[in-house]
Write a protein that holds these residues in place. Structure first.
Motif, PDB file in Angstrom:
ATOM      1  N   GLU A   1      44.095  38.130  28.317  1.00 17.74           N
ATOM      2  CA  GLU A   1      43.166  38.063  29.349  1.00 17.74           C
ATOM      3  C   GLU A   1      42.392  36.511  29.268  1.00 17.74           C
ATOM      4  OE1 GLU A   1      38.939  40.317  30.797  1.00 17.74           O
ATOM      5  OE2 GLU A   1      40.032  41.258  29.157  1.00 17.74           O
TER       6      GLU A   1
ATOM      7  N   ASN B   1      52.369  39.286  34.328  1.00 16.44           N
ATOM      8  CA  ASN B   1      52.070  40.821  34.023  1.00 16.44           C
ATOM      9  C   ASN B   1      50.838  41.243  33.326  1.00 16.44           C
ATOM     10  OD1 ASN B   1      54.654  41.085  35.306  1.00 16.44           O
ATOM     11  ND2 ASN B   1      55.834  41.406  33.417  1.00 16.44           N
ATOM     12  N   TYR B   2      50.338  40.185  32.546  1.00 12.01           N
ATOM     13  CA  TYR B   2      49.157  40.447  31.796  1.00 12.01           C
ATOM     14  C   TYR B   2      47.791  40.260  32.715  1.00 12.01           C
ATOM     15  CZ  TYR B   2      52.098  40.428  27.839  1.00 12.01           C
ATOM     16  OH  TYR B   2      52.893  40.730  26.996  1.00 12.01           O
ATOM     17  N   ALA B   3      47.918  39.878  33.925  1.00 10.03           N
ATOM     18  CA  ALA B   3      46.972  39.217  34.782  1.00 10.03           C
ATOM     19  C   ALA B   3      46.359  40.701  35.496  1.00 10.03           C
ATOM     20  CB  ALA B   3      47.240  38.312  35.796  1.00 10.03           C
ATOM     21  N   SER B   4      45.208  40.538  35.855  1.00  9.82           N
ATOM     22  CA  SER B   4      44.472  41.939  36.586  1.00  9.82           C
ATOM     23  C   SER B   4      44.842  41.673  38.042  1.00  9.82           C
ATOM     24  CB  SER B   4      42.995  42.030  36.538  1.00  9.82           C
ATOM     25  OG  SER B   4      42.380  40.703  36.863  1.00  9.82           O
ATOM     26  N   GLU B   5      44.785  42.525  38.932  1.00  4.79           N
ATOM     27  CA  GLU B   5      44.961  42.630  40.383  1.00  4.79           C
ATOM     28  C   GLU B   5      44.035  41.329  40.809  1.00  4.79           C
ATOM     29  OE1 GLU B   5      44.527  45.178  44.355  1.00  4.79           O
ATOM     30  OE2 GLU B   5      44.742  46.230  42.512  1.00  4.79           O
ATOM     31  N   SER B   6      42.898  41.056  40.498  1.00  5.59           N
ATOM     32  CA  SER B   6      41.794  40.403  41.038  1.00  5.59           C
ATOM     33  C   SER B   6      42.429  38.968  40.616  1.00  5.59           C
ATOM     34  CB  SER B   6      40.411  40.550  40.808  1.00  5.59           C
ATOM     35  OG  SER B   6      40.376  40.489  39.197  1.00  5.59           O
ATOM     36  N   GLN B   7      43.006  38.816  39.477  1.00  7.76           N
ATOM     37  CA  GLN B   7      43.338  37.547  39.057  1.00  7.76           C
ATOM     38  C   GLN B   7      44.455  37.047  39.848  1.00  7.76           C
ATOM     39  OE1 GLN B   7      43.484  38.413  34.655  1.00  7.76           O
ATOM     40  NE2 GLN B   7      41.761  37.044  34.191  1.00  7.76           N
TER      41      GLN B   7
ATOM     42  N   LYS C   1      42.837  33.696  32.159  1.00  4.72           N
ATOM     43  CA  LYS C   1      41.542  33.072  32.628  1.00  4.72           C
ATOM     44  C   LYS C   1      41.589  31.464  32.404  1.00  4.72           C
ATOM     45  CE  LYS C   1      36.593  33.209  32.075  1.00  4.72           C
ATOM     46  NZ  LYS C   1      35.372  33.884  31.236  1.00  4.72           N
TER      47      LYS C   1
END
Length: 444
Positions: free
Chosen positions: A392, A426-432, A396
């Motif tokens: 995460e 694949n480790y990113a959130s949808e918003s990211q 960022k």
């Protein structure tokens, strides 16, 4: 159409009548000697200066630049140019934005290309006053109208244009290097020193290591020659000669470091670790000796860390803290975190120790050298977070790095950061992911 010289004075006389001022009253209000003012207004043996016209404008409540379009007759008469009046006039026109007055006067001046020295003098005055954009227009006129490429005025004008062009736009910076480089050896010696150093700095920021090495070696060589010729005082106009000699060595070492030639870089660093032999040394010179000794200590730590010596990390951190200089902290932490990625160090404790300083690194966004270092730090920190499986945080940091690359137009760094994001997407959130996709559109 030629305007009668009396038009300037008739306008002034009209204002005197309108305000009910006689000559003595105007002299009192403007601070101009009454006798001089009388000769100026009567046009007898004394032409009006641009400063006097500005003083009259203020007294009559007129905006800056009042009657400038009529003032040219004070500067050019019967095809004769008055340098004492035309140079201040061009400078003032540029300062207040009266471009409409500049163009016809410059055109008249350059009817004879030998008069380019007048344009150059105006450019130099503006440059000295910090009006870089305005001076650049005049320097460009000199460059466009001097046919002798070996002219000193041409070389200095090219150098000034190179300096003016510098910013955070990499393409513009590199183009300015290419444009100026052929003229560097045609500058006066004291400007050659400053120019070679600036070229080395700009090319270092662009990661043009071959060029850094070339300009740094030229700087060291020229400084050495001038030192051997006992010209220390004669050429130390901007900075002491020892400064240029030391900076030449510093950038030679930096180029070797970038190539991964750490032992060779160490040898160069040792050469500027003690410059006390560089005589004569006044108080300022001794300060330079101390400064380069400090640079040498920092760079020896850097080289040790790059070579995998993790036992020196805490000592290096203590050294950075003792300096208490944000730019040195940025440089040192970039080295430490890059080396951590290469050699598998854990430097969490050091990043935590300097957390307050790291929060201030964004002040370097517009700095020629340190903006690139800031990007390197952000990129290497993103990589570091990924290696520690803190995905995460890594995502960022990567997104922040991409946004910085776009802001600074650092497209090579941008490509590298995009690859890093895609590798860990694949480790990113949808918003990211959505934010990443939105900023990536700026490149398309």
């Amino acid at each position: 159409m030629r305007v009668d010289i009396r038009s300037l004075r008739s306008e002034i006389e009209d204002q005197m009548k309108l305000h009910g001022y006689n000559l003595n009253k105007v002299a009192e209000l403007t601070g101009i000697n009454a006798g001089n003012l009388s000769m100026v207004l009567n046009g007898r043996s004394r032409a009006m200066t641009i400063g006097q016209l500005d003083a009259l404008a203020e007294v009559f409540g007129k905006a800056p630049g009042w009657l400038y379009e009529l003032y040219t007759e004070e500067c050019i008469s019967d095809n004769k140019l008055s340098r004492p009046r035309i140079i201040p006039y061009l400078v003032r026109c540029a300062e207040i934005g009266r471009v409409d007055c500049i163009e016809p006067v410059v055109s008249k001046i350059l009817d004879n290309p030998k008069n380019a020295s007048i344009i150059f003098a105006a450019a130099e005055k503006l440059f000295e006053n910090g009006r870089l954009e305005e001076s650049g227009r005049f320097y460009q006129q000199v460059v466009d109208n001097i046919k002798d490429s070996f002219s000193e005025l041409m070389a200095i004008s090219q150098y000034r244009l190179f300096l003016i062009a510098q910013g955070t736009d990499e393409e513009k910076n590199w183009k300015s290097v290419i444009q100026f480089e052929p003229f560097r050896r045609r500058l006066p010696e004291y400007l050659q020193l400053a120019a070679l150093l600036k070229l080395a700095k700009v090319c270092y920021s662009l990661e043009k290591i071959n060029e850094v090495e070339k300009f740094a070696e030229e700087l060291t060589e020229l400084s050495s020659i001038l030192y051997k010729l006992k010209m220390v005082e004669e050429v130390s106009v901007e900075r002491p000669l020892i400064y240029y000699f030391g900076m030449g060595l510093l950038f030679e070492g930096a180029a070797l470091e970038k190539r991964g030639l750490y032992e060779e870089a160490k040898n160069v660093v040792q050469r500027y670790a003690d410059l006390s032999w560089f005589e004569p040394l006044d108080e300022l010179g001794w300060k330079e000796v101390e400064k380069f000794n400090g640079f040498a200590k920092a760079n020896l730590y850097t080289l040790e860390v790059f070579m995998g010596n993790d036992g020196i990390l805490n000592e290096y951190a203590d050294f950075l803290e003792s300096l208490d200089r944000l730019n040195e902290t940025l440089s040192g932490l970039t080295t430490i975190i890059n080396s951590a990625n290469i050699h598998g160090f854990c430097v969490d404790h050091i990043l935590q120790r300097f957390a307050g300083a790291i929060d201030q690194f964004d002040c370097f966004v517009d700095d020629l050298i340190n903006s690139r270092r800031y990007l390197w730090f952000c990129y290497h920190r993103a990589v570091y977070e990924f290696t520690k499986e803190r995905y995460e945080n890594g995502i960022k940091e990567t997104i922040f790095c991409i946004s910085l690359c776009l802001e600074m137009k650092r497209y090579e760094d941008l490509a590298r950061s995009v690859v890093l994001f895609e590798k860990h997407r694949n480790y990113a959130s949808e918003s990211q992911v959505q934010y990443y996709e939105s900023i990536r559109l700026w490149v398309v």
